[in-house]
Design a protein around this motif. Structure first.
Motif, short mmCIF file in Angstrom:
data_model
loop_
_atom_site.label_atom_id
_atom_site.label_comp_id
_atom_site.label_asym_id
_atom_site.label_seq_id
_atom_site.Cartn_x
_atom_site.Cartn_y
_atom_site.Cartn_z
N LEU A 124 -6.23 11.18 -24.32
CA LEU A 124 -4.84 11.26 -23.85
C LEU A 124 -4.79 11.59 -22.36
O LEU A 124 -3.96 11.04 -21.63
N GLY A 125 -5.66 12.47 -21.91
CA GLY A 125 -5.73 12.77 -20.48
C GLY A 125 -6.09 11.54 -19.66
O GLY A 125 -5.49 11.28 -18.61
N GLU A 126 -7.05 10.77 -20.15
CA GLU A 126 -7.44 9.53 -19.46
C GLU A 126 -6.27 8.55 -19.44
O GLU A 126 -6.01 7.91 -18.41
N LEU A 127 -5.58 8.42 -20.55
CA LEU A 127 -4.45 7.49 -20.62
C LEU A 127 -3.32 7.92 -19.70
O LEU A 127 -2.71 7.08 -19.01
N ASP A 128 -3.04 9.23 -19.65
CA ASP A 128 -2.00 9.72 -18.74
C ASP A 128 -2.36 9.42 -17.29
O ASP A 128 -1.50 9.01 -16.50
N ALA A 129 -3.63 9.59 -16.93
CA ALA A 129 -4.07 9.29 -15.56
C ALA A 129 -3.92 7.80 -15.26
O ALA A 129 -3.48 7.42 -14.17
N LEU A 130 -4.26 6.96 -16.23
CA LEU A 130 -4.11 5.51 -16.03
C LEU A 130 -2.64 5.12 -15.89
O LEU A 130 -2.29 4.27 -15.07
N ILE A 131 -1.80 5.74 -16.70
CA ILE A 131 -0.35 5.45 -16.61
C ILE A 131 0.17 5.85 -15.24
O ILE A 131 0.93 5.09 -14.61
N ASP A 132 -0.23 7.01 -14.74
CA ASP A 132 0.19 7.44 -13.40
C ASP A 132 -0.29 6.46 -12.34
O ASP A 132 0.46 6.10 -11.42
N GLN A 133 -1.53 6.01 -12.47
CA GLN A 133 -2.09 5.05 -11.52
C GLN A 133 -1.31 3.73 -11.58
O GLN A 133 -0.97 3.15 -10.54
N LEU A 134 -1.01 3.27 -12.78
CA LEU A 134 -0.26 2.02 -12.92
C LEU A 134 1.16 2.15 -12.36
O LEU A 134 1.68 1.21 -11.75
N LYS A 135 1.78 3.30 -12.54
CA LYS A 135 3.11 3.52 -11.97
C LYS A 135 3.06 3.45 -10.45
O LYS A 135 3.96 2.87 -9.82
N ALA A 136 2.03 4.02 -9.86
CA ALA A 136 1.89 3.98 -8.39
C ALA A 136 1.67 2.54 -7.92
O ALA A 136 2.27 2.10 -6.93
N VAL A 137 0.84 1.80 -8.62
CA VAL A 137 0.59 0.40 -8.26
C VAL A 137 1.88 -0.41 -8.42
O VAL A 137 2.22 -1.23 -7.57
N ARG A 138 2.61 -0.15 -9.50
CA ARG A 138 3.87 -0.87 -9.72
C ARG A 138 4.86 -0.60 -8.59
O ARG A 138 5.54 -1.50 -8.11
N ALA A 139 4.95 0.65 -8.17
CA ALA A 139 5.86 1.00 -7.08
C ALA A 139 5.45 0.27 -5.80
O ALA A 139 6.31 -0.25 -5.07
#
Length: 137
Positions: free
Chosen positions: A90-105
């Motif tokens: 879950l920690g890894e997934l949360d980090a990936l989601i944060d990274q994807l949100k930054a890339v999306r922005a």
């Protein structure tokens, strides 16, 4: 049951099952004739491994779940080691989601910039900004 039947019922290949066996995830029991033999518990192990891999867990991350089932628990995630893997994943997934949100922005900002520049180049739009044109006038 023999390896071919287990592979068919689990929706995988005999090669994959041999690989799991070589990694110690699937027991290596043999009948008197030398054939590998499996039971319903082994099918449950394979189903657990495949489900976790479908969720993005690597093969080694499935080990605590398999060990938990082998220990006689009704579910592979009933043991503390399995819960620890869930928490880590879950920690890894949360980090990936944060990274994807930054890339999306960033991609959204680039799109907005590109659309503004493209609209400036349309007929009736503002004159293109060209440093050479400014010096020529």
């Amino acid at each position: 049951m023999r390896i071919g039947e287990l592979a068919e019922r689990a929706g995988t290949t005999t090669r994959t099952l041999r690989y799991y066996e070589s990694r110690g995830l699937l027991p290596a029991r043999r009948a008197g004739n030398g054939y590998r033999t499996y039971d319903e518990g082994d099918l449950r192990l394979i189903e657990q491994i495949r489900t976790l891999q479908d969720f993005g867990f690597d093969l080694e991350e499935t080990r605590p779940f398999v060990d938990c089932l082998r220990a006689g628990h009704p579910a592979g995630d009933a043991c503390p080691a399995s819960l620890a893997v869930y928490r880590r994943k879950l920690g890894e997934l949360d980090a990936l989601i944060d990274q994807l949100k930054a890339v999306r922005a960033e991609v959204g900002a680039q799109l907005t910039r590109a659309e503004l520049e493209a609209s400036a180049d349309l007929p009736g739009g503002p004159e293109p900004r060209c440093e050479l044109n400014r010096d020529a006038s």
